[in-house]
Design a protein around this motif. Structure first.
Motif, short mmCIF file in Angstrom:
data_model
loop_
_atom_site.label_atom_id
_atom_site.label_comp_id
_atom_site.label_asym_id
_atom_site.label_seq_id
_atom_site.Cartn_x
_atom_site.Cartn_y
_atom_site.Cartn_z
N THR A 32 0.85 -1.19 0.00
CA THR A 32 0.00 0.00 0.00
C THR A 32 0.88 1.24 0.00
OG1 THR A 32 -0.12 -0.04 2.42
CG2 THR A 32 -1.88 -1.16 1.21
N ASP A 33 0.29 2.36 -0.34
CA ASP A 33 1.01 3.65 -0.40
C ASP A 33 0.52 4.54 0.73
OD1 ASP A 33 2.06 6.15 -0.97
OD2 ASP A 33 1.87 5.89 -3.13
N PRO A 34 1.37 4.86 1.70
CA PRO A 34 0.93 5.66 2.86
C PRO A 34 0.53 7.09 2.50
CG PRO A 34 3.30 5.38 2.89
CD PRO A 34 2.81 4.51 1.79
N ASP A 35 0.92 7.54 1.33
CA ASP A 35 0.62 8.92 0.94
C ASP A 35 -0.62 9.05 0.07
OD1 ASP A 35 2.95 9.86 2.26
OD2 ASP A 35 4.17 9.25 0.54
N LYS A 36 -1.26 7.92 -0.23
CA LYS A 36 -2.45 7.95 -1.07
C LYS A 36 -3.58 7.16 -0.40
CE LYS A 36 -0.21 8.44 -5.61
NZ LYS A 36 -0.11 7.87 -6.97
N ILE A 37 -4.76 7.32 -0.95
CA ILE A 37 -5.88 6.48 -0.53
C ILE A 37 -5.75 5.15 -1.28
CG2 ILE A 37 -8.38 6.20 -0.52
CD1 ILE A 37 -8.60 9.25 -0.45
N ASN A 38 -5.64 4.08 -0.54
CA ASN A 38 -5.43 2.77 -1.14
C ASN A 38 -6.78 2.09 -1.41
OD1 ASN A 38 -2.36 2.30 -0.92
ND2 ASN A 38 -2.93 3.10 1.11
N ILE A 266 -11.85 6.58 -15.92
CA ILE A 266 -11.02 6.91 -14.76
C ILE A 266 -11.67 8.01 -13.94
CG2 ILE A 266 -8.77 7.73 -13.98
CD1 ILE A 266 -8.88 4.88 -15.18
N LYS A 267 -12.25 9.00 -14.62
CA LYS A 267 -12.92 10.10 -13.91
C LYS A 267 -14.12 9.58 -13.11
CE LYS A 267 -13.90 14.49 -13.00
NZ LYS A 267 -15.18 14.35 -12.28
N LYS A 268 -14.89 8.72 -13.73
CA LYS A 268 -16.05 8.17 -13.04
C LYS A 268 -15.63 7.34 -11.83
CE LYS A 268 -20.36 5.66 -13.82
NZ LYS A 268 -21.27 5.05 -14.83
N PHE A 269 -14.57 6.58 -11.97
CA PHE A 269 -14.10 5.76 -10.86
C PHE A 269 -13.57 6.64 -9.73
CE2 PHE A 269 -11.19 2.99 -8.54
CZ PHE A 269 -11.99 1.86 -8.36
N GLU A 270 -12.80 7.68 -10.06
CA GLU A 270 -12.26 8.59 -9.05
C GLU A 270 -13.39 9.29 -8.29
OE1 GLU A 270 -7.89 10.02 -10.61
OE2 GLU A 270 -9.67 11.00 -11.44
N ASP A 271 -14.43 9.69 -9.02
CA ASP A 271 -15.56 10.37 -8.37
C ASP A 271 -16.24 9.44 -7.35
OD1 ASP A 271 -15.07 12.61 -9.84
OD2 ASP A 271 -16.67 12.25 -11.31
N LEU A 308 -7.85 -0.94 -15.29
CA LEU A 308 -8.29 0.06 -14.31
C LEU A 308 -7.14 0.40 -13.37
CD1 LEU A 308 -10.68 1.71 -13.15
CD2 LEU A 308 -11.21 -0.27 -11.70
N ILE A 309 -6.43 -0.62 -12.89
CA ILE A 309 -5.29 -0.38 -12.00
C ILE A 309 -4.20 0.38 -12.74
CG2 ILE A 309 -3.43 -1.54 -10.73
CD1 ILE A 309 -5.43 -3.80 -10.13
N LYS A 310 -3.86 -0.07 -13.90
CA LYS A 310 -2.76 0.54 -14.65
C LYS A 310 -3.00 2.02 -14.93
CE LYS A 310 -0.76 0.48 -19.30
NZ LYS A 310 -0.77 -0.19 -20.62
N TYR A 311 -4.15 2.35 -15.47
CA TYR A 311 -4.38 3.73 -15.90
C TYR A 311 -4.70 4.66 -14.73
CZ TYR A 311 -4.23 1.96 -20.65
OH TYR A 311 -3.81 1.38 -21.81
N THR A 312 -5.39 4.14 -13.71
CA THR A 312 -5.67 4.99 -12.55
C THR A 312 -4.38 5.33 -11.81
OG1 THR A 312 -7.86 4.00 -12.31
CG2 THR A 312 -7.01 5.24 -10.44
N ASN A 313 -3.55 4.32 -11.58
CA ASN A 313 -2.30 4.56 -10.84
C ASN A 313 -1.33 5.45 -11.60
OD1 ASN A 313 -3.27 3.00 -8.79
ND2 ASN A 313 -1.94 1.25 -9.14
N SER A 314 -1.38 5.41 -12.91
CA SER A 314 -0.47 6.25 -13.70
C SER A 314 -0.94 7.70 -13.80
CB SER A 314 -0.32 5.67 -15.11
OG SER A 314 -1.55 5.75 -15.82
N ARG A 315 -2.23 7.93 -13.48
CA ARG A 315 -2.78 9.27 -13.64
C ARG A 315 -3.15 9.94 -12.32
NH1 ARG A 315 -6.69 9.46 -18.86
NH2 ARG A 315 -5.43 8.23 -20.31
N LYS A 317 -3.25 11.33 -8.56
CA LYS A 317 -2.34 11.81 -7.53
C LYS A 317 -2.80 11.41 -6.13
CE LYS A 317 -0.92 15.86 -10.20
NZ LYS A 317 -0.85 17.36 -10.24
N THR A 318 -4.02 10.90 -6.04
CA THR A 318 -4.58 10.61 -4.71
C THR A 318 -4.90 9.13 -4.49
OG1 THR A 318 -6.82 11.06 -5.52
CG2 THR A 318 -5.59 12.91 -4.53
#
Length: 982
Positions: A32-38, A266-271, A308-315, A317-318
């Motif tokens: 996991t990444d302590p600086d992001k929401i996992n 990606i936008k819909k998933f982030e929202d 989903l993992i690949k493109y979300t993690n590459s784009r 920041k949170t």
């Protein structure tokens, strides 16, 4: 193309902490990444063990008209896709299906699956034979079905197959007893899908979706459980269902082709993740990627989740997306060392999915199936105990019986929320299981009594409608009784006979036994489907049955005139009709035929009972306001039900052992109110012969017991047959209830009992099956008996709950036992009777060619598996063969802390001094589900409000264990056999 694939896999593997050989079970979690929401993406499938299709149809994929899914193909597809990429994860729950699938694999495939499990890529959750209902199963059956599944996983996959998380994501409400049992089985956490809509909304707003649940604070940390409520039930976020049966668009990531949608996806998933994150305290969010019977084509899921993992993690920041499992998620949350709020001395009932949809009807739905499940559980407990005498001779039959009962505990099984053909299939499986268990009864009796003991024995399953050819048509027959309780008891035995014969009953020691000849009521005689020449029931009291013991009786047709054995019809010219046995007196008003008072210990209390009808809401479920009453939902039209009748025609009978008033309320509703000699219990045996339907309005039939108890809006229901749960009308402990369905929202599940109490007395109703119950007015207990509905409630079953048989509405016969006890006395009866309802003595019947003298000469023996009876507050919950020269033993304390001044205290039991037929040379304490040595259990620790880490566990010292109130202890006994006949 191959190079591109290698680069893609390399990119993904750099995102996670890769699994390396040598990693221990359960440590294959991605970083996991302590600086992001996992965002913990959990691929899963929810595979109902029967619902729209039978368990077999679901497994094979047959009967596609009801549902196209086949579980065997889901597992095939998932395992194939997991092998393609080591970063992928998948979780599975239902051992009933996995066991079937595993049995069909060849050795190479089995080795491959074991590797996936050892590497943490395929992980088991929960591990029970099914995901059980929580409102209606008896706790013994729930423990058994969990034990069955976990034993399979443990023996097949070892420690890596042991689940650490329980996954109850679809049951319709959640029980405190089940939660305590999960804690004592060693689970670190429990995930829930369905909680009340108002509770869910409040928890989201307060960031309180995860708590430490303390169902019984007196248990200390042993009963505490971390609970996580899922945000979106258990389905994938909107727009991200990638199954072949979903309508959501896949992720299209090639700009050269039409339909490229990465940006909007990606936008819909982030929202959505922003909404999820606002509801949880930790910077970790579990997202279920699956639903009912998903992953038939697992590639469609995994390919899209990979993207989903690949493109979300590459784009992003949170956000940090990762393949995960609930156990990895729990470890990540636990490592943050946060302090959690608590939920104490409470449960998650009832469940309302919206303001007009309270899932409280299923507490009663399919009452005959519920009864069959409970009787089968009774027989199974006895079967397992008896099997300890004959070794592993019939282990296949025992497994068949366990498996049949286990699938019936499913949350669309005993709950009554399945399609009719599925309910029928559960019943067939149960009958097959019971017949398999009968072989163990017969073999045990032949082992103890000799090979000439009758082997054509029968349980008499139709005695409930006074029909049984063994007792009706034979000159001589025998009854062999097995008492599965840990104490000596006496119990009434009833069976149908022809009036033209006279009978004598002999105990195996040769003494005659008094009996009563009871006229079978006209309402029973005319039941559709009944084919019997019996006109009377014989009833006698089987006295002093030995604990875990066997007694037999010989019944002989005689030419002697024994008319004095017949119950005498009593006429009474007074305005009051009295039924009395010297210990308790019932008074009926002769004018209306209804019970009006009870006298006990010189005190008389008003007591009124009658039957009432709620008219069920019609509707086509377009919205919450048009919700119909159905298999799940109880939604009455009115607040106050109408009486079936204000009067009852009555006949009074007095006998030697039993005293009865027969009441007829209508052509389809009748009742026998009964008291036995030397008892203070009042028995209400009701018969519903096809609920009539008019104006296409469904009927919910209830009975009400009205007393003078000053209950102050408070009543108590049992939790799966054990702890009392305090209920307050129109109130919830952890949120403000909006009263939109004033009746349905006040209904709660009762498995064996419901009660009212004030400062002086307690009134308890003990049932013979699960039912819904409430107290809508002070001093009153209301229990729902039967439901006949003409509309579906749109909760998935797509079928109205209108059970029929022989061209009519289904007939139901059942019993309530009412106890009135002064709180100033040291009363234990309601606890003992509740245990007895699940472990009632089991009779088997057989015709015999032996003459009486031959029988007494050859079989003048009783047997007990115990050296002596146990104290009344201690009960042998489980006794069964485990492996060769091993037995599984569970001991339980049946009283709650402070419940009784004489019996709610610690008790010392020396296990080595309990049993007669085997010696014990080693004892090993296990977790509740018997899949781990207790000393090896290490559960995660949690910080929470009002923390009290006091442990109340007691250790085994020289074979002696101290049992505290409400405690269950599980042991593996290593034994040396003794001669069973000596």
């Amino acid at each position: 193309m191959i190079n591109v694939l290698k680069l893609f896999v390399y990119f993904l593997s750099c995102t996670f902490l890769p699994y390396s050989k040598g990693t221990k079970c359960g440590e294959a979690c991605h970083r996991t990444d302590p600086d992001k929401i996992n965002i913990h993406l959990v691929p899963h499938t929810h595979d109902d063990v029967g619902w729209l299709k039978t368990v077999d149809q679901y497994y094979y994929g047959s009967n596609k008209g009801h549902a196209p899914f086949g579980v065997q193909y889901i597992l095939d597809s998932v395992v194939s896709e997991l092998q393609k990429n080591t970063i992928r994860r998948f979780v599975y729950v239902e051992s009933a299906y996995f066991w079937r699938w595993w049995e069909e694999l060849d050795e190479n495939d089995k080795e491959m699956v074991k590797n996936l499990i050892n590497e943490g890529r395929l992980e088991f959750l929960h591990g029970g034979w099914c995901m059980s209902d929580e409102a209606t199963p008896h706790y013994t059956a729930m423990i058994d079905q969990m034990t069955l599944g976990l034993k399979f996983l443990n023996s097949t996959f070892g420690e890596c197959g042991r689940p650490s998380v329980s996954w109850q994501i679809d049951p319709f409400g959640h029980s405190s007893e089940v939660a305590i049992e999960f804690a004592e089985m060693g689970f670190d956490a429990l995930f829930l899908g369905r909680i009340d809509h108002e509770d869910h909304k409040a928890r989201k707003n307060d960031k309180n979706m995860e708590v430490v649940w303390r169902p019984d604070p007196t248990l200390g940390e042993a009963g505490d459980l971390f609970v996580s409520v899922l945000y979106n039930l258990y389905t994938a976020p909107a727009g991200f269902c990638f199954d072949t049966y979903c309508s959501d668009e896949p992720i299209m990531d090639n700009k050269k082709f039409h339909g490229y949608n990465i940006d909007e996806k990606i936008k819909k998933f982030e929202d959505q993740m922003e909404q999820y994150g606002a509801a949880y305290k930790a910077k970790n969010i579990l997202v279920t990627m699956g639903s009912d019977f998903t992953y038939s084509v697992a590639a469609s899921w995994f390919k899209n989740i990979d993207k989903l993992i690949k493109y979300t993690n590459s784009r992003s920041k949170t956000l940090n997306l990762l393949y995960s499992t609930p156990s990895c998620y729990v470890k990540a949350v636990n490592s943050l060392n946060l302090t959690w709020s608590t939920k104490e001395d409470d449960d998650f009932f009832p469940y309302g999915s919206d303001e007009h949809s309270y899932w409280t009807g299923y507490f009663t739905s399919r009452p005959t199936l519920k009864y069959m499940v409970y009787k089968a559980n009774n027989i199974l407990q006895a079967t397992k105990q008896l099997a300890t005498v004959i070794g592993n001779k019939f282990e296949d039959e025992e497994f068949e019986f366990k498996r049949a009962l286990a699938i019936a505990q499913h949350h669309d099984g005993v709950s009554g929320t399945e399609k009719q053909h599925v309910a029928d299939d559960y019943a067939v499986y149960l009958e097959e299981g019971i017949n398999a268990g009968k072989k163990i009864f017969i073999e045990t009796y032949k082992t103890l009594y000799g090979v000439d003991y009758p082997d054509d024995q029968h349980f008499g399953n139709l005695r409930n409608i006074s029909q049984f050819n063994i007792t009706e048509d034979n000159q001589n027959f025998v009854i062999t009784l097995y008492n599965p309780l840990s104490r000596i008891i006496s119990t009434p035995i009833k069976f149908p006979v022809q009036q033209s014969f006279h009978y004598k009953i002999y105990h195996c020691n040769g003494t005659t036994v008094e009996y009563d000849l009871i006229p079978i009521s006209a309402n029973v005689l005319k039941l559709p489907g009944r084919h019997s020449n019996a006109t009377h029931d014989i009833i006698f009291i089987a006295k002093d049955l030995p604990p875990l013991g066997i007694t037999n009786y010989y019944i002989q047709v005689t030419t002697e005139n024994l008319s004095n054995a017949a119950l005498t019809a009593v006429s009474n010219n007074n305005s009051i009709i009295t039924l009395s046995n010297g210990n308790i007196t019932l008074e009926f008003n002769k004018t209306d035929g209804l019970l009006q008072s009870v006298t006990k210990n010189g005190k008389t209390w008003p007591f009124y009972q009658n039957f009432y009808i709620y008219n069920a809401a019609k509707g086509y479920n377009y919205n919450a306001d048009t919700r119909a009453s159905g298999a799940y939902i109880f939604r009455p039209i009115e607040i106050d039900p109408k009486p079936v009748s204000l009067t009852a025609n009555i006949t009074q009978y007095h006998g030697i052992n039993v005293f009865e008033v027969h009441q007829t309320f209508s052509e389809w509703l009748s009742q026998i109110v009964r008291i036995y000699k030397d008892s203070v219990d009042i028995e209400f045996e009701w018969l519903i012969d096809s609920i009539p339907i008019t104006d296409w309005t469904g009927i919910e039939l209830v009975t009400r017991y009205t007393t003078d108890v000053n209950s102050n809006s408070t009543f108590y229901t049992d939790s799966n047959g054990r702890r009392w749960m305090k209920r307050i009308r129109n109130k919830r402990k952890y949120w403000n209830l909006t009263i939109t369905e004033p009746v349905a929202s006040n209904y709660y599940p009762l498995t064996t009992s419901i009660c009212l109490r004030d400062n002086t007395k307690q009134v308890t109703v003990i049932t013979d099956r699960p039912e819904g119950g409430t107290s809508m007015h002070d001093g009153e207990l209301e229990l729902m008996l039967h439901r006949r509905l003409l509309y579906d409630d749109d909760k998935g079953v797509v079928e109205p709950l209108d059970e029929t048989a022989f061209g009519k509405g289904l007939s139901v016969r059942g019993t309530h036992i009412v106890q009135i006890n002064e709180l100033t006395t040291s009363d234990v009866e309601h606890r003992l009777k509740a245990v007895e309802s699940a472990y009632h003595p089991v009779p088997v019947f057989a015709k015999t060619l032996f003459h009486l003298n031959e029988w007494i000469t050859n079989y003048n023996r009783t047997f007990s598996l115990l050296l002596k009876e146990l104290p009344p507050n201690i009960h042998i919950l489980t006794l069964e063969r485990w492996q060769k020269n091993q037995l599984l033993l569970r001991l339980e304390h049946i009283f709650q802390a402070n419940e009784n001044r004489d019996y709610a205290h610690p008790v010392d039991i020396n296990i080595k001094e309990i049993f007669k037929f085997f010696g014990i040379y080693k004892i090993q304490e296990l977790t509740l589900a018997a899949n781990l040595e207790k000393e090896k259990l290490k559960r995660l620790k949690w910080n929470f409000e009002r923390q009290n880490n006091t442990s109340i566990s007691s250790k085994l010292i020289n074979g002696t264990i101290t049992l505290l109130p409400m405690q269950i202890k599980t042991f593996l006994l290593f034994i040396e056999e003794k001669d069973a006949q000596n």
